[in-house]
Design an enzyme around this catalytic site. Sequence first.
Site, mmCIF file in Angstrom:
data_model
loop_
_atom_site.group_PDB
_atom_site.id
_atom_site.type_symbol
_atom_site.label_atom_id
_atom_site.label_comp_id
_atom_site.label_asym_id
_atom_site.label_seq_id
_atom_site.Cartn_x
_atom_site.Cartn_y
_atom_site.Cartn_z
ATOM 1 N N TYR A 53 0.202 1.470 4.465
ATOM 2 C CA TYR A 53 -0.386 2.647 3.536
ATOM 3 C C TYR A 53 0.152 3.808 4.974
ATOM 4 O O TYR A 53 -0.287 4.915 3.581
ATOM 5 C CB TYR A 53 -1.325 2.084 3.049
ATOM 6 N N ASP A 108 -5.442 -9.652 -5.256
ATOM 7 C CA ASP A 108 -4.875 -9.372 -7.485
ATOM 8 C C ASP A 108 -4.376 -10.490 -8.147
ATOM 9 O O ASP A 108 -4.900 -11.108 -8.592
ATOM 10 C CB ASP A 108 -3.373 -8.304 -7.776
ATOM 11 N N ASP A 151 -4.370 -6.098 -0.438
ATOM 12 C CA ASP A 151 -4.194 -5.732 -1.759
ATOM 13 C C ASP A 151 -3.125 -7.122 -2.950
ATOM 14 O O ASP A 151 -3.836 -7.035 -3.598
ATOM 15 C CB ASP A 151 -3.158 -4.411 -1.693
ATOM 16 N N LYS A 189 2.037 -12.532 9.316
ATOM 17 C CA LYS A 189 3.058 -13.183 8.869
ATOM 18 C C LYS A 189 3.812 -12.916 9.740
ATOM 19 O O LYS A 189 4.881 -12.126 10.462
ATOM 20 C CB LYS A 189 3.988 -11.960 7.543
ATOM 21 N N ASP A 193 2.406 -16.063 2.768
ATOM 22 C CA ASP A 193 2.889 -16.393 1.439
ATOM 23 C C ASP A 193 1.946 -18.595 1.303
ATOM 24 O O ASP A 193 2.191 -18.191 0.329
ATOM 25 C CB ASP A 193 4.504 -17.056 2.544
HETATM 26 C C1 IPM Z 1 -6.156 -0.878 -4.959
HETATM 27 C C2 IPM Z 1 -5.052 -0.193 -5.527
HETATM 28 C C3 IPM Z 1 -5.422 0.917 -4.917
HETATM 29 C C4 IPM Z 1 -4.781 0.091 -3.434
HETATM 30 C C5 IPM Z 1 -3.987 1.367 -5.251
HETATM 31 C C6 IPM Z 1 -4.477 2.321 -6.683
HETATM 32 C C7 IPM Z 1 -4.312 2.841 -4.515
HETATM 33 O O1 IPM Z 1 -4.689 -1.410 -5.963
HETATM 34 O O2 IPM Z 1 -7.670 -0.814 -4.572
HETATM 35 O O3 IPM Z 1 -6.232 -2.525 -4.731
HETATM 36 O O4 IPM Z 1 -3.145 -0.377 -3.107
HETATM 37 O O5 IPM Z 1 -5.471 0.171 -2.215
HETATM 38 MN MN MN Z 2 -4.630 -2.780 -6.022
#
Ligand code: IPM
Ligand code: MN
Length: 365
Positions: free
Chosen positions: A141, A251, A247, A191, A223
């Site tokens: 990032y 999700d 990240d 990794k 992975d």
């Molecule tokens: C999260 C989001 C952010 C990230 C984006 C919106 C920049 O996806 O907080 O997980 O990637 O950190």
């Molecule tokens: Mn995210």
Amino acid sequence: MQFNIAVLPGDGIGVDVCTEAVKVLRTVGKKYGHEFKLKEGLVGGIAIDETGEPLPKETLKICRISQAVMLGAVGGTKWDDPNAKTRPENGLLELRKKMGLFANLRPVKVFPMLINGTNLKPEIIDGVDFIFIRELTGGLYFGKPKKRWETAGGRKAVDSMLYSEQEIDRIVRVGFELARTRGKKLISVDKANVLESSRLWRTVAMEVAGDYPDVEIEHMLVDACAMRIIQNPKYLDVLVTENTFGDILTDEASMLAGSMGMLASASLAGVPQEGKAIPGLYEPIHGSAPRRAGLDMANPIAMILSTAMMLRYSLCLNEEAKAVEDAVESVLNHGYRTYDIMDEGKTKVGTARMGDLISKAIEEK
Ligand code: IPM
Ligand code: MN
């Protein structure tokens, strides 16, 4: 007591869910006799539209004088041009970086009454309760070089997964400290079979482990971790990993809880400690979902649970935090669901109603 809180609703459903979180916070204030002084600020796409920058100076100032920051979400199709000068997401990244919020805590807890509403078998997810610690101010990032350029042979682009040993050391320590308060086992995700930055990560993690002989450490490849999350999530307790891996994995992990709309997060500048207030940024893990914005559809629970984390970590209001969490559980137990977690025989409600119900449950506690 009196607290200064910055509220940055941002874009899309960020606005909808922030409204409900503020409603809940006001209810907590009334019930427990606290005054929450809220100051709103612009961030993300709306800030670009109004000021030209995704994180205006004024917003950063408000955040710096506050004990905690509540943030809805940033981004949207309107600002998605890959060639645009800046992006809404830059506002959030800059805020995290400038406030030194390197530790992102993302608890993944499966509510028992939702286990039939997910894509996974109930017996796999029943009782799942783990927490990801995502490094938040390093890696791909932020690493330099980060750029796009033209060559005779065509366009090129680069992002750098850069980590210093200090950055790894401090985040891994957060992992060990949290593991101490839980199952005394830490999984460090990397990794290391391919990436140099991961090999440094693993080396430093092993060194730090020497300071925590009471905690067992396991190194897991990212992975394999992605696979383990759906294969046997009950195996997991405390996990620590770098920014991008965290990240993506969180999700994925949110699907265990039924929806992205259920997962809260806290971004902190240090190790959370019982009885010690620590500044932080509190946001749901979900995005701005522009297509659902303003339709009274979005699930506000992730934002409300983030608010509970704020009460606990930044304001030291443990009883109040628990009251909010209990209220969420009670409303879910009574069968109320937003569209994303809707199930047969349950009562479908919108964003505002969900916020009202949770507030009422707090009042009646
Ligand atoms: C999260 C989001 C952010 C990230 C984006 C919106 C920049 O996806 O907080 O997980 O990637 O950190
Ligand atoms: Mn995210």
